[in-house]
Design a protein around this motif. Sequence first.
Motif: not given
Length: 310
Positions: A106-107, A151-152, A156-157, A180-185
């Motif tokens: 989907p992404n 995030l941890a 995810r939003l 960091e946000v990008a690293r967690f998808g």
Amino acid sequence: MHVLAGVLMDGAGRILIAQRPPGKHLAGMWEFPGGKVEPGEEPLAALERELDEELGIAVDPLSFEELIRVPWNYGERGMLLQAVVVRAWSGEPQALDAAAIAWHLPNDIDPALLAPADRPILAALWLPEHYPITPTEASVAEATTLVRAALARGERLLQWRLPGVPVEEARAGAAALLPEVARFGARLVLNRDIEGARALGVGVHLSAAQLHELKERPLPLGMLVGASCHNAEELALASGLGCDFATLSPVEDTASHPDASPLGWPRFAKWVENASLPVYALGGLGPADVPMARMHAAQGVAGIRGFWSR
């Protein structure tokens, strides 16, 4: 016109989309396979028939899971598009009616390639059930700590909302978090700050006042646009602007808006079922309320105190 869309999902989480053939309305655009319900036909039986005719597969109705209902108008032609996730079938899907078919996560799907009525279905697929909003009184440092912890634990939003902080300082804090946000998808959206969202390449969450002022979607497709709504009219405005999702509040009594009259779940569900985009329930709610929200047509639950006090 009642139309069923089948969202075939394989074991890897990929979904199948089909390209509309030449000569049809919206030829060349992609959509979720399916078709209209014939007179006297049960909707889910119509989906089984359509997927057999279009893809040559026999679906297992026990694997069906309703995702979202999207009322939509193409010109003067109105329809209700009912999207159903299908997780089990026999046979290999073939492009019997479409110009082509393709499997994607989907992404990885560009929403601009989809027919407009199918874009809310894609949004409902990749939007999570939780939508935490940073506490109103938080500083940049405090909000940063909270977002990192969220995030941890799997959020995810997240909405970056710091009304007591100067705009440039708030933007700088968001920019520092983005790696960091990008690293967690995950995805971060800025509250109200359209200019900042464009500069940082992130999404924005519009206020109800902005909904009434804007004449077009403020960010390109692919960059999230959410909106704060409090009634059916504002949900319609959000859909008309092409927003990807909305919050509808307050569902219950909330300390942040003690003078606001709560909607209650029945009225919330009525308005959401007539909306054409995924909607989060907001106001006096937390993660434990997700099952109730899902029962009332919500994408999930948004909140402030209920998410950060865990």
